[in-house]
Each structure stands twice: as structure tokens, then as C-alpha cells.
Design a protein around this motif. Sequence first.
Motif, PDB file in Angstrom:
ATOM      1  N   SER A 104     -21.317  -1.279 -21.559  1.00  0.00           N
ATOM      2  CA  SER A 104     -21.608  -1.230 -22.989  1.00  0.00           C
ATOM      3  C   SER A 104     -23.116  -1.317 -23.200  1.00  0.00           C
ATOM      4  O   SER A 104     -23.826  -1.923 -22.415  1.00  0.00           O
ATOM      5  CB  SER A 104     -20.908  -2.413 -23.676  1.00  0.00           C
ATOM      6  N   ILE A 105     -23.593  -0.646 -24.248  1.00  0.00           N
ATOM      7  CA  ILE A 105     -24.995  -0.825 -24.644  1.00  0.00           C
ATOM      8  C   ILE A 105     -24.985  -1.666 -25.911  1.00  0.00           C
ATOM      9  O   ILE A 105     -24.510  -1.234 -26.958  1.00  0.00           O
ATOM     10  CB  ILE A 105     -25.701   0.519 -24.898  1.00  0.00           C
ATOM     11  N   HIS A 106     -25.487  -2.868 -25.761  1.00  0.00           N
ATOM     12  CA  HIS A 106     -25.324  -3.879 -26.788  1.00  0.00           C
ATOM     13  C   HIS A 106     -26.669  -4.123 -27.466  1.00  0.00           C
ATOM     14  O   HIS A 106     -27.622  -4.544 -26.830  1.00  0.00           O
ATOM     15  CB  HIS A 106     -24.826  -5.154 -26.095  1.00  0.00           C
ATOM     16  N   ALA A 107     -26.738  -3.829 -28.765  1.00  0.00           N
ATOM     17  CA  ALA A 107     -28.004  -4.021 -29.482  1.00  0.00           C
ATOM     18  C   ALA A 107     -28.178  -5.483 -29.868  1.00  0.00           C
ATOM     19  O   ALA A 107     -27.208  -6.172 -30.184  1.00  0.00           O
ATOM     20  CB  ALA A 107     -28.025  -3.159 -30.736  1.00  0.00           C
ATOM     21  N   LEU A 108     -29.433  -5.940 -29.795  1.00  0.00           N
ATOM     22  CA  LEU A 108     -29.757  -7.279 -30.273  1.00  0.00           C
ATOM     23  C   LEU A 108     -30.837  -7.115 -31.323  1.00  0.00           C
ATOM     24  O   LEU A 108     -31.925  -6.630 -31.041  1.00  0.00           O
ATOM     25  CB  LEU A 108     -30.251  -8.150 -29.114  1.00  0.00           C
ATOM     26  N   LEU A 168     -28.382  -4.802 -22.532  1.00  0.00           N
ATOM     27  CA  LEU A 168     -28.760  -5.488 -23.766  1.00  0.00           C
ATOM     28  C   LEU A 168     -30.021  -4.810 -24.274  1.00  0.00           C
ATOM     29  O   LEU A 168     -31.008  -4.701 -23.539  1.00  0.00           O
ATOM     30  CB  LEU A 168     -29.007  -6.973 -23.476  1.00  0.00           C
ATOM     31  N   TYR A 169     -29.991  -4.328 -25.512  1.00  0.00           N
ATOM     32  CA  TYR A 169     -31.078  -3.484 -26.004  1.00  0.00           C
ATOM     33  C   TYR A 169     -31.687  -4.099 -27.263  1.00  0.00           C
ATOM     34  O   TYR A 169     -31.049  -4.168 -28.308  1.00  0.00           O
ATOM     35  CB  TYR A 169     -30.526  -2.089 -26.302  1.00  0.00           C
ATOM     36  N   VAL A 170     -32.942  -4.569 -27.132  1.00  0.00           N
ATOM     37  CA  VAL A 170     -33.621  -5.194 -28.264  1.00  0.00           C
ATOM     38  C   VAL A 170     -34.558  -4.190 -28.907  1.00  0.00           C
ATOM     39  O   VAL A 170     -35.380  -3.585 -28.220  1.00  0.00           O
ATOM     40  CB  VAL A 170     -34.448  -6.413 -27.802  1.00  0.00           C
TER      41      VAL A 170
END
Lengths: 318, 499
Positions: free
Chosen positions: B31-35, B194-196
Motif C-alpha cells: 500500500s502507498i499510505h499518505a501522511l 509511507l508517503y509524506v
Amino acid sequence: MTAPASSPSRRAADFLDRAGMLVVLVVLFAACSLGVENFLSWRNLQGLALAVSMTGMVASTMLFCLAAGDFDLSVGAVVAGAGVLAAVVMNRTGSIGAGIAAALAFGTAVGLVNGWVVARLQINALIATLATMQIVRGLAYIVSDGKAVGIAHEAFFALGNSAFLGIPTPVWITLACFALGGLVLNRTVFGRDTLAVGGNPEAAHLAGISVARVKLLIFTAQGAMAAFAGVVLASRMTSGQPGTSLGFELEVISACVLGGVSLTGGVGSMAYVVAGVLIMGIVQNAMNLKNIEPFWQYVARGGILLGAVLFDRWKRGR
Amino acid sequence: MTSALAFRGVSMEFPGVKALDDVSFGVRAGSIHALMGENGAGKSTLLKILSGAQRATAGTVELAGRPADFAGTAGALAAGIAVIYQELHLVPGMSVAENLFLGHLPQRAGFVRRDELRAAARRQLERIGESIDPDTRVGRLPLAQRQMVEIAKALTRGARIIAFDEPTSSLSDREVQRLFAIIRELRDQGRAILYVSHRMDEIFALCDTITILRDGRHVTTAALADLDRAAVIRHMVGRTLADIYNYAPRPPRGPGLEVRALAGPGLAEPVSFAAAAGEILGCFGLVGAGRSELLRLIFGATPRTAGTVAVAGKELDIASPRDAIAAGVVLCPEDRKKEGIVPVRSVLENLNLSARRRRARAGFISEGWEHRNAAERIAQLRVRTPSPAQQIRHLSGGNQQKVVLGRWLAEPVAVLLCDEPTRGIDIGAKSEIYAILQDLARGGVCVVVVSSELPEVLGISDRIAVMREGRLVAVVPRAEATEESLLRLALPVSAAVAG
């Protein structure tokens, strides 16, 4: 949730944060008073103050140099060169005033050159002052022909060897340098600009501060101050000695760093530099009283410096 | 399904500040999870905990359902976690290959096995479709390629969990597309990403899930399909997008800034334009179009080779920033950390950096005035700081920016030049800065704002100057400007035809 902010150990640590080296100074002084015989005698304290007076004078300008993000390695050589020059000129002209003036002019000129090379030509201060340090030391040997130059004017010796209210004149001079330096650093635009230049030269430039001028002034003052210290030393030794004050620059920088001045610039205060100078002096004095071999004093000085830097790092890391 | 990575009740307390407060959420493998969150919301702190650089004061990090208690960054790396920061952690003087295997170079008896190193590096780079020569020094690579090297480095460590911190802030559109392709591939291989980022477009284009933090607290974790932009912003700030620009038309008030045939480094041809007092002139262009250079030339920070600058109808002789400030022309520079603030000094000193000169008597500063000025600016700009004596480096980016701007508010400013005034700061602080700019313009200041963000330029400007490859190509009135028209003007000619 626990509230660690109010625990006693945290409060003690916060206090150390703020007071830092001042606390160390007080503790050290108390320990030496109790543990070292004769330490607290008036005569010894006088000697101690006199011993740190030179370091103190030059540290009061070195603080500006470090706060602006530079440093000056040439001060030890300037002390020697100025002493020799003062002696030679006094002996040739027969005028004490001319000797002192020549020495101060010489130191100012060296400072100007340092400042010019560092500020205008943007050469790294380490390299620039390493070069002038060797040039000046060489000149001192050349002018004196490699030998100590005795001074024939007794009136000149008063500068280094007289006392006022029981306190040696050089110590009074040092106190004046500390007071003046502190005033300039804290209360003048120049002092605040110095810290800004050391903290971020680009931001200072874009805020309208003339970075090159600030640095030029600092190095010039530093050169003049080192020369003045050299004159005082020559008066105390009644001669100009080309080989004196080897490693003096490192002693001064150590005292400043011990006093919490950041080598990367932007941070420094006069009170802490005074503490740094005194800590160095007290340790040396106590070792002398305890008859510890001078060789060990190098080891101890280095150890203290390392300890101070580690303490500083620990403080910041928390 | 267990999460590849989970935060359970993570809290982080600094003296006087709670950076994270009981944060819990999970990130699935593949998964590419935005923060997302405003600056100061706790994203950076969370990343630092993940990377092992800091230890949470409470709570745990779980990897595949098991509590992970790694000590330091080495432990995190060994556990398969890689954090790729905005400022890349590469050694510029060493080769690409050496950087890839930094800390575990192939060796025999202490000697590096160069052939093996080179071959292994080439294999790693091929895995992400890069054909960089492994012997190239990293310092010679463009930024986009360095980022690829950093990603390859993470893969050589066998990272299963990769966090990106604002990875696109210095990349061109094409480079961003490449990066996204690689991130998607990493996802398809079953890694957890995890993508900030602050950029809404990217989040919606790339990510499937989002976690939003506010003031150190977890607000929501949801599938992105269930949210729209408005909802994301609402979660971040509790406010809607439309009213953040605070724009209201103002009548122009006579001559402000006039630039005639200004030439110097970074400009391909002499630039001329005028902006009225009380006007906000936006300046749009791609990175490298010469906008920052133009501002620096006007301000005297870079020496000009030709041309004149006039303010309020009077021609000025500006040779340095000091001259410019004396004439009422001031600059808020682009790179806040490098050119704006003096990090180790206090908020008070940073606010008085310039104005104190004017208030000094015989070289002595006026402490009373400096304290009053700092208190006024802090209140006026709503700078959030525990005290004026706080070192400015401890403030968030938005508050630092307010201080840089506030530095000029005690000076008689006629022309305010702002270079990317809201880069990297959160929406709340952005909105406050827009309000300040509008206020200044209403008070008769001529404001020039360089920005790379189209919505921002369109939202705050009365007119918009567009630069392309060192030339000023057009000045478009607000009513005629659209995102498309500005972009068309800003793109290099060949690309515009092709597009």
C-alpha cells in the motif's frame, strides 16, 4: 502520564543548563580552597590572576572572532612579535611611547591583513591565520636576530609589574577588556551583528549587515589586542622574546570554548568566557601548588577541554 | 490482516511540547499510505521515531504484528525500515557505488573489493531502471538522480518499509512521474510505503490510504477514495480552501517599483516592468526561470550589469542589500534556513536583525525598543513561540517565515520582494501570511511575490508576471489569468508545442 518536568533530577539538569560553566567554576574554586594548601592565600590569588591576565585580554577579542564564525591562530606570534618590536624600537629611539606605538601599529597591521584575506578574499580563517602566524613568528626572530632583546628603560617595567589597590596592573587591564568586550557584544549594533554574522552570514548579508566590514573590524581589533598583550608581557619580562607564547593561541581558544563559545559561530557570552579563562587558570595553579610535573599539565588541560566539549554536547542532546 | 507497520499509542514529549499524543494507525504491505498534516502536526517526529533517530516517550512501533524495539538508526535499518528524507543522506564526494553500500562495502581482509562493488551497484541501479555509472561521484549528479540513488540504497538494505519525506519538492514534472512509477513498483513488490507530502495532487494521484495528523493527534485514517480534497483540508485545519487567500481588490496608488532594462547573472535579456504602490504583482515561472535572480538583482544582493531601479518615481543607486533597505526595498529570501533566519539566535534578535540599526544611538542598541518591537510583531503576526528569547530554530517553518517577514515591518517599507513566501509551510500559516501581504498592499506597499504554486499566484495577485528561461515573457491581469494560460507562457517553447 508521569510529569518528568518536575522531578528533582530534571530541575538540577535545567539549572546546569543555564549556569553551566559558572557552576563548575564555583565548585572548582571551593574544592581547591579546601583541598589545596595555600590556594586561598592573597599572594597565590594575585599570582593566579596575573597568570591568566594575558589569556583573558586576548580572549576578550577572540570571543568576537569565534562568535563571527572564524578564529585567529596568529595571536601567539603577534604577542611575541609585538614584544620584540617594542623592545627594539625603544632601544633605538629611546622613547617608550614610540616603542608601544610601533608594536600596536604592527599588531593592527597584521590584524588588517588577516581580516582582509578572510573577509574580502574569503579565504578560510584557519589557513589564512596559520600563514600569518608563521610569517609573524619568523619576522620576530629576524628582527631580534633570534635572541631576547633586553629593554633599557626601567619606567616601562611599571606597566607589567606595578599594582593598584594590591591588584597587579595587568589584571586591571584584563578586567577592563572583559567589561568593554561584554558591553560591546551585548549592547552595540556591532556586537549583535557579530553574532548574526556567525550564526548565518547569508541571512545577515540580506538583512543589510556588511559582513566583510564586521569581520575586518574584528580581526583588526584582535591583532591590536594581541600586540597590546605582547607589550604588557615584554614589560613583565623586561625584554622582548621572539620565542615566547608558543601555543598561546590554542590556550585562548580553549578558554573560550570552555566558556561555551561555539566554534561554528553565533553563540558566545563574555561572562562564560571569563569563567573559561579562570577554570583553566585555577587548574594550572592548583597543579603547580601540588608540585605536579609541568608535562602532566598539558595532559590535564587537554582533558579538561575535551570534558567541557562533551559536557556541552550532552547538554544539547538532552 | 496484520499491518506491515503499526504505531500503537505513540507519544513524544519534549520539554513543554507534546509533539505526538497517543497516535495509532497501521500501514499495510503493498500500500502507498499518505501522511498529511500541517507543519508542527507531528509528521517529522513520527518519521524520526520510525527511523530510530528518536525514541517515543510512550507507545510502540510494531512490525508485522510484533513490537519492534530497535536501538538507533542502525537497528531500524536492520529491521527493514528506510526513511528517505528531503535532504538526502548521501556523501557527495564518494561514488554512487560506495554510497549504495555505505557501511557494508564488500570486502576481503579489510580491503574493498572494487569489481564486486561495481557489479553489485550496477545490479541495484538496474532494478529501479537507472543507468547511472556506479563510478560517478554523487556530488555531480542532478538532484533527481541522487534521489534514485537513495532509493536504490534503501533496496540494497532490503528495506520492506520505505518512508518518503516530501520527495518531490525539488523535482521537475517528468522526474516526479519517474519517481511515482518506481514507488508504484515498490508497492507492487509488496513493500509498505509511507508517503509524506504537502501536495494534494500527488497524494490523490499516488496514494490509496491517508492518515491525517493535527497538533500531534491522529485525526483520521481512511481510504482516499472516500475523501475529497475539501475533506482532507478540513481534517488538517478545520477550515475551507476558498477563504485562505484573503484577496480583496485595492485601488493602485501611483508609482511603486519601476525596473528598466535590468540585466545581470541569471537573466537572458534585460528585464523591464513596473508595479504600483498598493499592488501585489505575482511572478510565476518554472524553477530556473530567473525569478529569484531578478529579485536579488533588484535588492542588490547580486551585482547588476546594467539597468535602473526606481521607487516611487525616484531612481535609486542600489549596490548592496544595505542600500536597498535604506531606500525601502526589502527581500524575504527563498531559502528560509540558508538565507532567512539566524538559527542559533533568538526570535527577538531575528526580528530586530535589521531595524535595530535605525534605532541605535551612537552604536548602542535600544533594548527597550527591541523588546517592544519584538512583542508587537509576535502579536501582530501571531508567531507561536514560548517566548521572544526562544532560539528561532526550534520554531516551525511557518513561524520562522513570519519572523523573516516581521523583520521588515518595523522599517519604512515601500517595496516588499517575497521569494516563495509559503514554501513548505502549512495551510494555516499560509493563510496568515497572505493576510499580512494583503494588509501591507492596502497600506500602500508595492508587493512582488515569486511563487511556483499556481493557485497561490492566482489567488493573491492583482497582476501576474510570467518568466521563462531568464526572460520576462508577459504580465497578465488577474481577470485574464488561468492556470492553463500561465503554464503555457511559463513552459519552454518546444515543450509547449509538444504538449
